[in-house]
Design a protein around this motif. Structure first.
Motif, PDB file in Angstrom:
ATOM      1  N   HIS A  48      32.240  47.845  33.872  1.00 61.92           N
ATOM      2  CA  HIS A  48      32.961  47.234  35.004  1.00 61.92           C
ATOM      3  C   HIS A  48      34.369  47.834  35.035  1.00 61.92           C
ATOM      4  O   HIS A  48      35.207  47.513  34.186  1.00 61.92           O
ATOM      5  N   ARG A 102      36.566  47.874  37.761  1.00 57.31           N
ATOM      6  CA  ARG A 102      37.566  47.254  38.636  1.00 57.31           C
ATOM      7  C   ARG A 102      38.432  46.273  37.854  1.00 57.31           C
ATOM      8  O   ARG A 102      37.954  45.650  36.898  1.00 57.31           O
ATOM      9  N   SER A 105      28.889  41.947  39.058  1.00 59.09           N
ATOM     10  CA  SER A 105      29.205  43.146  38.279  1.00 59.09           C
ATOM     11  C   SER A 105      29.806  42.780  36.931  1.00 59.09           C
ATOM     12  O   SER A 105      29.467  43.380  35.895  1.00 59.09           O
ATOM     13  N   ILE A 106      30.675  41.786  36.919  1.00 60.52           N
ATOM     14  CA  ILE A 106      31.321  41.362  35.671  1.00 60.52           C
ATOM     15  C   ILE A 106      30.287  40.779  34.706  1.00 60.52           C
ATOM     16  O   ILE A 106      30.288  41.104  33.515  1.00 60.52           O
ATOM     17  N   ILE A 139      40.284  42.894  36.699  1.00 56.11           N
ATOM     18  CA  ILE A 139      39.881  41.489  36.769  1.00 56.11           C
ATOM     19  C   ILE A 139      41.134  40.653  36.997  1.00 56.11           C
ATOM     20  O   ILE A 139      42.141  40.824  36.308  1.00 56.11           O
ATOM     21  N   ASP A 184      32.336  40.851  43.003  1.00 57.73           N
ATOM     22  CA  ASP A 184      32.613  41.381  41.669  1.00 57.73           C
ATOM     23  C   ASP A 184      32.026  40.513  40.554  1.00 57.73           C
ATOM     24  O   ASP A 184      31.869  40.987  39.428  1.00 57.73           O
ATOM     25  N   LYS A 185      31.726  39.249  40.848  1.00 59.81           N
ATOM     26  CA  LYS A 185      31.218  38.348  39.805  1.00 59.81           C
ATOM     27  C   LYS A 185      29.918  38.863  39.193  1.00 59.81           C
ATOM     28  O   LYS A 185      29.746  38.834  37.972  1.00 59.81           O
TER      29      LYS A 185
END
Length: 248
Positions: A18, A20, A75-76, A22, A72-73
């Motif tokens: 990941h 990106r 992906s995280i 946070i 994004d959740k």
């Protein structure tokens, strides 16, 4: 000779999957969950099970509620599991399955099962897992397993966990039946509930700050537009006055 993965290895793997940034309010949540899962994964007594998976999924979903951007959740969470050499889909599938097994149960029946898996029938897969836990003197208890138990009860009987007295009574029975520490279970669940409340308060404050900043930017834009319009009007008036004087 196999080398035991370190926390640094797991964190490095996570940020590889990941890439990106946070949001700061959530970064600590993700990293604490990551470290907790890592330490369990390298413990010789730890065994993955659906209740633990439910605890991981519930903890992540609850603490990441309201995360922006929403996309994004996934992906995280995927990166979190990949960093631990696990599969996010397996975690979610196992968590959903164990909830499905008890969705039609009453709170009383579920607490009875969790408190004494050797009695009664039904929920076979879950019952067998609970028996194995109760019969295992080396069972590795964890906060995430506790959250899984709590989530099961709160899913079928939310009123039972909303009152401190009934919540404590249920958790005490469950801890005694499974042979885990009553004190640890109660403490971990109260801390979990407290942290969720604190996060919600922090999210509300952050939302207010962002809204105030948005309004401030909007006001600045309106003031700038008004100033530009006033300046333009003044220039037009002066130009009209000059032209009038020339004509005279």
């Amino acid at each position: 000779m196999n080398t035991v993965r370190t926390v640094s290895d797991t964190k490095r793997a996570f940020y590889t999957h990941h890439t990106r940034p946070i949001n700061s309010i959530y970064r600590r949540v993700v990293e604490e969950l990551m470290v907790e899962m890592h330490l369990l994964s390298v413990n010789v007594d730890f065994e993955y099970d659906p209740i633990y998976a439910l605890g991981v999924v519930s903890s992540f979903d609850q603490f990441m509620e309201g995360y922006v951007p929403e996309a994004d959740k996934a992906s995280i969470f995927t990166a979190l599991c990949q960093a631990l050499e696990s599969d996010a889909n397996v975690y979610r599938a196992d968590a959903q399955q164990v909830k499905e097994q008890v969705k039609d149960w009453s709170g009383e029946a579920l607490v009875a099962l969790l408190s004494d898996p050797h009695q009664g029938d039904g929920a076979d897969a879950l019952r067998e897992r609970l028996k194995a836990i109760a019969n295992n003197p080396k069972f590795k208890y964890s906060r995430l397993f506790a959250i899984g138990l709590y989530t099961l009860v709160s899913t079928v009987d939310p009123e039972r966990v909303n009152t401190e007295e009934t919540r404590s009574q249920a958790l005490e029975k469950i801890a005694q039946g499974l042979g885990i520490s009553v004190e640890k279970l109660l403490k971990d669940i109260e801390l979990y509930r407290s942290n969720l409340e604190k996060l919600k308060q922090a999210q509300a404050v952050m939302k207010d700050i962002l809204e105030a900043e948005r309004k401030k930017r909007q006001e600045q834009i309106l003031e700038k537009d008004a100033s530009a319009a006033a300046s333009s009007s003044t220039e037009e008036t002066e130009q009209a006055t000059d032209e009038s004087r020339k004509e005279d």
